[in-house]
Motif scaffolding. Structure first.
Motif, PDB file in Angstrom:
ATOM      1  N   PRO A 347       0.820  -1.207   0.000  1.00 29.50           N
ATOM      2  CA  PRO A 347       0.000   0.000   0.000  1.00 29.50           C
ATOM      3  C   PRO A 347       0.855   1.258   0.000  1.00 29.50           C
ATOM      4  O   PRO A 347       1.939   1.281   0.581  1.00 29.50           O
ATOM      5  CB  PRO A 347      -0.798  -0.103   1.300  1.00 29.50           C
ATOM      6  CG  PRO A 347      -0.404  -1.349   1.958  1.00 29.50           C
ATOM      7  CD  PRO A 347       0.532  -2.096   1.108  1.00 29.50           C
ATOM      8  N   ALA A 348       0.361   2.253  -0.683  1.00 28.60           N
ATOM      9  CA  ALA A 348       1.110   3.508  -0.756  1.00 28.60           C
ATOM     10  C   ALA A 348       1.147   4.163   0.610  1.00 28.60           C
ATOM     11  O   ALA A 348       0.178   4.110   1.371  1.00 28.60           O
ATOM     12  CB  ALA A 348       0.466   4.434  -1.762  1.00 28.60           C
ATOM     13  N   ARG A 349       2.240   4.794   0.888  1.00 32.15           N
ATOM     14  CA  ARG A 349       2.412   5.406   2.196  1.00 32.15           C
ATOM     15  C   ARG A 349       1.678   6.741   2.238  1.00 32.15           C
ATOM     16  O   ARG A 349       1.801   7.582   1.362  1.00 32.15           O
ATOM     17  CB  ARG A 349       3.903   5.647   2.433  1.00 32.15           C
ATOM     18  CG  ARG A 349       4.223   6.206   3.786  1.00 32.15           C
ATOM     19  CD  ARG A 349       5.729   6.350   3.881  1.00 32.15           C
ATOM     20  NE  ARG A 349       6.089   7.234   4.972  1.00 32.15           N
ATOM     21  CZ  ARG A 349       6.166   6.847   6.230  1.00 32.15           C
ATOM     22  NH1 ARG A 349       5.884   5.607   6.553  1.00 32.15           N
ATOM     23  NH2 ARG A 349       6.516   7.696   7.171  1.00 32.15           N
ATOM     24  N   SER A 350       0.877   6.903   3.263  1.00 31.04           N
ATOM     25  CA  SER A 350       0.227   8.204   3.453  1.00 31.04           C
ATOM     26  C   SER A 350       0.805   8.815   4.711  1.00 31.04           C
ATOM     27  O   SER A 350       0.722   8.254   5.788  1.00 31.04           O
ATOM     28  CB  SER A 350      -1.282   8.029   3.572  1.00 31.04           C
ATOM     29  OG  SER A 350      -1.577   7.012   4.493  1.00 31.04           O
ATOM     30  N   SER A 351       1.394   9.963   4.520  1.00 31.79           N
ATOM     31  CA  SER A 351       2.273  10.500   5.565  1.00 31.79           C
ATOM     32  C   SER A 351       1.569  10.844   6.878  1.00 31.79           C
ATOM     33  O   SER A 351       2.160  10.731   7.945  1.00 31.79           O
ATOM     34  CB  SER A 351       2.980  11.738   5.022  1.00 31.79           C
ATOM     35  OG  SER A 351       2.008  12.636   4.543  1.00 31.79           O
ATOM     36  N   ALA A 418      -0.878  -1.326   7.794  1.00 29.34           N
ATOM     37  CA  ALA A 418       0.309  -1.131   8.641  1.00 29.34           C
ATOM     38  C   ALA A 418       1.595  -1.567   7.925  1.00 29.34           C
ATOM     39  O   ALA A 418       2.671  -1.027   8.191  1.00 29.34           O
ATOM     40  CB  ALA A 418       0.150  -1.913   9.939  1.00 29.34           C
ATOM     41  N   VAL A 419       1.457  -2.493   6.989  1.00 32.51           N
ATOM     42  CA  VAL A 419       2.615  -3.019   6.274  1.00 32.51           C
ATOM     43  C   VAL A 419       3.367  -1.928   5.515  1.00 32.51           C
ATOM     44  O   VAL A 419       4.572  -2.019   5.277  1.00 32.51           O
ATOM     45  CB  VAL A 419       2.128  -4.142   5.308  1.00 32.51           C
ATOM     46  CG1 VAL A 419       3.073  -4.334   4.154  1.00 32.51           C
ATOM     47  CG2 VAL A 419       1.960  -5.441   6.073  1.00 32.51           C
ATOM     48  N   GLU A 420       2.659  -0.879   5.192  1.00 30.72           N
ATOM     49  CA  GLU A 420       3.305   0.180   4.420  1.00 30.72           C
ATOM     50  C   GLU A 420       4.471   0.819   5.177  1.00 30.72           C
ATOM     51  O   GLU A 420       5.414   1.309   4.563  1.00 30.72           O
ATOM     52  CB  GLU A 420       2.296   1.260   4.042  1.00 30.72           C
ATOM     53  CG  GLU A 420       1.998   2.244   5.155  1.00 30.72           C
ATOM     54  CD  GLU A 420       0.790   3.106   4.840  1.00 30.72           C
ATOM     55  OE1 GLU A 420       0.928   4.318   4.951  1.00 30.72           O
ATOM     56  OE2 GLU A 420      -0.250   2.546   4.479  1.00 30.72           O
ATOM     57  N   ILE A 421       4.373   0.802   6.512  1.00 35.21           N
ATOM     58  CA  ILE A 421       5.413   1.473   7.301  1.00 35.21           C
ATOM     59  C   ILE A 421       6.764   0.758   7.146  1.00 35.21           C
ATOM     60  O   ILE A 421       7.721   1.367   6.642  1.00 35.21           O
ATOM     61  CB  ILE A 421       5.023   1.570   8.797  1.00 35.21           C
ATOM     62  CG1 ILE A 421       3.637   2.205   8.942  1.00 35.21           C
ATOM     63  CG2 ILE A 421       6.097   2.278   9.604  1.00 35.21           C
ATOM     64  CD1 ILE A 421       3.595   3.707   8.870  1.00 35.21           C
ATOM     65  N   PRO A 422       6.858  -0.517   7.536  1.00 35.22           N
ATOM     66  CA  PRO A 422       8.149  -1.173   7.311  1.00 35.22           C
ATOM     67  C   PRO A 422       8.485  -1.303   5.829  1.00 35.22           C
ATOM     68  O   PRO A 422       9.663  -1.319   5.456  1.00 35.22           O
ATOM     69  CB  PRO A 422       7.987  -2.552   7.960  1.00 35.22           C
ATOM     70  CG  PRO A 422       6.532  -2.757   8.127  1.00 35.22           C
ATOM     71  CD  PRO A 422       5.906  -1.397   8.244  1.00 35.22           C
ATOM     72  N   GLY A 423       7.461  -1.368   5.002  1.00 34.99           N
ATOM     73  CA  GLY A 423       7.697  -1.469   3.558  1.00 34.99           C
ATOM     74  C   GLY A 423       8.423  -0.250   3.039  1.00 34.99           C
ATOM     75  O   GLY A 423       9.383  -0.360   2.272  1.00 34.99           O
TER      76      GLY A 423
END
Length: 512
Positions: A347-351, A418-423
């Motif tokens: 998933p794209a990271r949303s800041s 949540a996967v976007e964070i470590p990703g």
RNA sequence: GGCGAGGUAGCCAAGUGGUCAGGCAUCGGUUUGCAAAACCGCUAUACGCCGGUUCGAAUCCGGUCCUCGCCUCCA
């Protein structure tokens, strides 16, 4: 700021790179361009490339000089044989070299000086050495004049290669030249008659000797006492020894020519040094006929720069030569690109999102930081690229693990988000480490297209034909005619094409 | 003769005075229509040989064998 440590041939010890006002000068002894570059030339260009990347990533202002020796007797001989002019030949070969090094992902040097464009500097430097009493002019029987460097006038002669002047006379085959006052002396300027290739000088028409060009060009672009001088091990003696003698004799009391001398080990083919007479000579185009440039780059990074690296060859039934160890490296590059591509599907990271990471995801952040640090500290420690590659491997493994985890937990939207964070952290880390190593210089799509096309060509296949078979198989699968689908897949596999079924369709690839 | 590099598991290749390098290959598993890819796990009692120092050495010291390079153009 951490400072890289390098093994200095001059002191035979590990030393921090010397930085002056945030500036670093790196001089790479480039090729004599009388032929296409061989695999060893690639290694010699890659070592300073890694160093420069590392130094720049630390925020240092690096001037990177890589010379082209385009004036040389070998060039003259080749040109004569092929009926062209020397500068035409060397100009063409220089372009080939520059193009191939760029393909291997080597940075464009800040300056890439040619000998033919630095004759005035060379003449001036020779004049300076004569003035200091370290060189002398000799008149030859045909009326031309040579200039020789007087080795015995330079008391530090031999400090780099740890050779003693008196021992050099014993055993060694030193060509007898009656015009030299000492057989150890070497030419700074070689006289040429009016109809020969040459330039005018205060000592008459002629050409520079072999070593003087590097002294002149490093002096011009980096000044005396620059940070790092690189080259192959075989240049330690006499080339670099003579460079030191010339430059330091020209400016007594101004300290060493270069602070650090860095020498890379050889690339051996089938356990032996490459040589044309042994018939084990491998050129860069030979390698690129068979392997992807980035695969070759990865291969060169698998050994420490000072250790010899073995390039083994295998001759196929049809007589073609392959390089199994580069094939292996190329498969690692496939892995790199496929991992980066997978990571992009997260998933794209949303800041603005602030999420407490689920327990399963927490270790990723920590290990990512650790591996980036491991990569950096290994490079800082005398450019230990094998260890940096191992750390990169760990990052890639983590990235795949993360993607697998997301797949497993796809029904849990909060987890997927949540996967976007470590990703994101992993993606950044991979880009950082590959940036140091000069890998991942294309997009995954570009890489796939390039390798598909090249590997298909090598096997005499057409990508359209392959795509046709893959499409046919997809239709069979949709109709649940697995027998037919499997038969098609076996057929493709026989051609060297493997097919991967994904939720979004079948993807094919050709093995390295 | 002088100077130098290296000998690490089936292969490639780091490192180090005292639980892990890493990769490839092999085998088992998760996954998959079956695969592939990916991930997990297993595996080799790894450090050329002989001595010595040490509580402990593959790592330090001495000796020794082997391979390769430079001393001549060579990255």
């Amino acid at each position: 700021m951490p400072i890289p440590k390098l093994y200095n041939t001059l002191t035979r010890s590990l030393e921090s790179v010397v930085i002056r006002n945030g500036k670093v000068g790196v001089y790479c002894c480039g090729p004599t361009v009388y032929d296409v570059p061989h695999a060893g030339n690639a290694r010699a260009a890659l070592v300073p490339d890694i160093l420069v990347r590392l130094l720049r990533s630390l925020g240092l202002d690096v001037t990177y000089v890589r010379n082209i020796t385009d004036v040389d007797d070998k060039i003259l001989d080749r040109a004569r044989k092929s009926g062209t002019s020397p500068l035409e030949l060397s100009g063409g070969m220089a372009k080939v070299y520059q193009d191939l090094m760029a393909q291997l992902g080597c940075l464009q040097p800040t300056v890439e000086p040619k000998v033919s464009e630095n004759i005035a500097e060379i003449v001036a430097l020779i004049g300076q050495i004569i003035e200091r009493g370290s060189a002398y002019v000799v008149e030859r029987s045909n009326g031309t004049r040579d200039v020789y460097f007087s080795v015995r006038s330079f008391s530090d002669y031999g400090k780099l290669s740890r050779r003693k002047i008196d021992e050099l006379r014993v055993g060694a085959r030193i060509e007898r030249d009656e015009e030299k006052s000492d057989p150890l002396d070497f030419a700074l300027w070689k006289g040429a008659s009016a109809d020969e290739w040459g330039w005018d000088s205060p000592w008459g028409r002629g050409r520079p000797g072999w070593h003087i060009e590097c002294s002149a060009m490093s002096g011009r672009y980096l000044g005396h006492g620059f940070s790092v001088h690189t080259g192959g091990m075989d240049l330690i003696f006499p080339h670099h020894e003579n460079e030191i003698a010339q430059s330091e004799a020209a400016q007594p009391g101004s300290g060493p020519l270069a602070q650090c001398w860095l020498h890379n080990g050889f690339l051996n083919v089938d356990k032996e040094k490459m040589s044309k007479s042994l018939g084990n000579f491998v050129t860069v185009p030979d390698v690129l006929k068979r392997n992807d440039p980035e695969g070759f780059r990865w291969f060169l990074l698998t050994a420490h720069y000072r250790a010899p690296i073995q390039l083994d060859t295998e001759t196929l039934a049809d007589g073609r030569v392959t390089f199994p160890s580069i094939d292996e490296a190329e498969r690692r590059v496939d892995y790199l690109y496929s991992t980066v591509e997978r990571l992009a599907e997260l998933p794209a990271r949303s800041s603005e999102q602030v999420i407490t990471l689920p327990k399963e995801l927490q270790p990723f952040t920590r290990s990512t930081t650790d591996n980036v640090q491991a990569a950096e500290s290994s490079l800082l420690d005398d450019l230990n690229t094998p260890v940096a590659l191992a750390a990169l491997g760990e990052l890639l493994k983590s990235a795949n693990e993360l993607c697998d985890l997301k797949l497993k937990r796809r029904k849990d939207p909060a987890f997927v988000r949540a996967v976007e964070i470590p990703g994101f952290t992993l993606d950044t880390a991979i880009r950082q480490v590959t940036g140091w190593l000069g890998l991942l210089q294309s997009s995954p799509a570009e890489y796939r297209e390039r390798t598909r096309r090249n590997r298909a060509d090598r096997r005499g296949l057409s990508t359209d034909t392959i795509q046709g078979m893959v499409n046919e198989r997809e239709t069979a699968r949709r109709e649940r005619d697995f027998a037919r689908a499997d038969a098609l897949r076996d057929g493709l596999l026989n051609l060297g094409v493997s097919v991967k079924d994904t939720p979004s369709g079948s993807v094919w690839s050709i093995g390295a």
